[in-house]
Write a protein that holds these residues in place. Structure first.
Motif, PDB file in Angstrom:
ATOM      1  N   THR A  55       0.961  -1.304   0.489  1.00 12.03           N
ATOM      2  CA  THR A  55      -0.026   0.134  -0.005  1.00 12.03           C
ATOM      3  C   THR A  55       0.589   1.300  -0.313  1.00 12.03           C
ATOM      4  O   THR A  55       0.599   1.934  -1.022  1.00 12.03           O
ATOM      5  CB  THR A  55      -1.041   0.230   1.420  1.00 12.03           C
ATOM      6  N   GLN A 230      -5.352 -12.393  10.486  1.00 11.12           N
ATOM      7  CA  GLN A 230      -4.243 -11.176  11.112  1.00 11.12           C
ATOM      8  C   GLN A 230      -4.170 -11.349  12.574  1.00 11.12           C
ATOM      9  O   GLN A 230      -4.288 -10.215  13.335  1.00 11.12           O
ATOM     10  CB  GLN A 230      -5.242 -10.185  11.063  1.00 11.12           C
ATOM     11  N   PRO A 266      -4.399  -9.873  -1.358  1.00 12.02           N
ATOM     12  CA  PRO A 266      -4.610  -8.739  -1.133  1.00 12.02           C
ATOM     13  C   PRO A 266      -3.042  -8.841  -1.030  1.00 12.02           C
ATOM     14  O   PRO A 266      -2.271  -7.410  -0.978  1.00 12.02           O
ATOM     15  CB  PRO A 266      -5.936  -7.942  -0.070  1.00 12.02           C
TER      16      PRO A 266
HETATM   17  C1  NCD Z   1      -4.274  -5.908   3.404  1.00 10.77           C
HETATM   18  C2  NCD Z   1      -4.358  -4.910   4.630  1.00 10.77           C
HETATM   19  O1  NCD Z   1      -3.549  -4.163   5.341  1.00 10.77           O
HETATM   20  O2  NCD Z   1      -5.516  -4.858   5.018  1.00 10.77           O
HETATM   21  N1  NCD Z   1      -2.986  -5.687   3.069  1.00 10.77           N
HETATM   22  C3  NCD Z   1      -2.793  -4.409   2.192  1.00 10.77           C
HETATM   23  O3  NCD Z   1      -3.412  -3.836   1.873  1.00 10.77           O
HETATM   24  N2  NCD Z   1      -2.704  -4.964   0.741  1.00 10.77           N
HETATM   25  C4  NCD Z   1      -4.098  -7.720   4.004  1.00 10.77           C
HETATM   26  C5  NCD Z   1      -3.286  -7.954   5.049  1.00 10.77           C
HETATM   27  O4  NCD Z   1      -2.760  -7.404   6.408  1.00 10.77           O
HETATM   28  O5  NCD Z   1      -3.402  -8.471   5.905  1.00 10.77           O
END
Ligand code: NCD
Length: 307
Positions: A55, A230, A266
């Protein structure tokens, strides 16, 4: 069209506004020089109070590809938050230095709070287990690019549906499309929150089912959206260890799946997709991460009003 707006939650933009961003993204994908210097002289602050690879880097790369500049920090320890500064004060000050703010923060609701102290656009890059609207834009543009349309899909969400903010945001966004079927696949400890079922899916008449067994539904899916358990949101490490390998997608398990299934994630991946799946033509997660940069270019350009 979107100049000066904030993006805090997945339905902040109308379907038409999202379509506008998807079209812009398509144009960027087909012509990598389009918007090359559009944000010349503009500055984006990238405030990451929580870890991130894709991100943060895709936002920063997006801004640089638009010809703009980036400043910020990648962890809370290097900001004055570690000295006890409030988020409101940090935002009040930083917004006077830059043209656009991107923030990730472990506290649910922090992005909304930040937007209240900011005269310039604030983009939520993840607020705790709550929302992650730019991942949703990434996910929707991926489905649209690979399948042509979003209406009518059957999508399975598999893994940690309780804490996974990407799932919460994408589910909410999909509830606005026609004939979408949602299949929630999780252990009973990690089911999708009740508020999403009651306040969003039931209200919008979106069809959904819940199951613990991935193999029962694999053959029905157009999209399989795998997620990581998570760890950072668990209060109990033992429970995390018990649940972390509940689902591991392997080539064998994909035998029952459709030929044109789209496998998304993701990222970061831990164990939930075997690396043997990476060479399957249905694996779309790395493409998805790439599209994330293009749609962030479109988003930044639109919010800055330079397109
Ligand atoms: C996700 C997040 O940060 O929520 N990652 C991301 O932004 N691509 C998914 C995750 O951390 O599992």
């Amino acid at each position: 069209m979107l100049k000066g707006r904030h993006l805090i939650a997945p339905c902040d933009f109308s379907i038409d506004e999202m379509e506008y961003l998807f079209d812009l993204t398509k144009r960027i994908i087909s012509d990598k020089n389009y918007l090359r210097q559009a944000a010349n002289g503009k500055i984006m602050a990238s405030l990451f109070f929580e870890p991130s690879t894709r991100t943060r880097l895709s936002f920063e790369a997006a801004m640089m590809r638009l010809g703009g500049n980036v400043l910020g920090f990648a962890d809370a320890q290097s900001s004055s938050t570690s000295k006890g500064e409030s988020l409101a004060d940090t935002i009040t000050v930083v917004q006077s230095y830059v043209d656009l703010l991107v923030m990730r923060n472990p506290k649910e609701g922090s992005a909304l709070l930040a937007s209240r102290y900011s005269q310039i656009p604030v983009i939520n890059a993840g607020d705790g287990g709550h929302h992650h609207p730019t991942q949703t834009l990434t996910d929707l543009v991926t489905i649209r690019e690979l399948r042509g349309k979003i209406d009518g899909i059957t999508i399975g969400f598999c893994g940690d549906l309780k804490f996974g903010r990407t799932v919460h945001s994408l589910t909410e966004a999909l509830s606005r499309y026609a004939n979408v079927n949602l299949v929630f696949i999780s252990p009973s400890e990690l089911t999708i929150p009740t508020y999403i079922k009651r306040d969003i899916l039931k209200k919008s008449n979106t069809q959904f089912i819940e199951t613990e067994r991935l193999e029962k539904v694999t053959g029905d899916l157009d999209v399989l959206y795998m997620t990581r358990v998570q760890r950072e949101r668990f209060l109990n490490e033992e429970e995390y260890l018990r649940l972390k390998d509940f689902y591991i997608l392997t080539p064998e398990k994909l035998k029952a799946a459709k030929d044109d299934l789209i496998i998304m994630h993701p990222l970061p991946r831990v164990n939930e997709i075997s690396i043997k799946v990476d060479s399957d033509k249905r694996a779309a997660y790395f493409k998805q991460a790439e599209y994330g940069m293009y749609i962030r270019m479109a988003l930044i350009a639109a919010l800055l009003g330079v397109v």
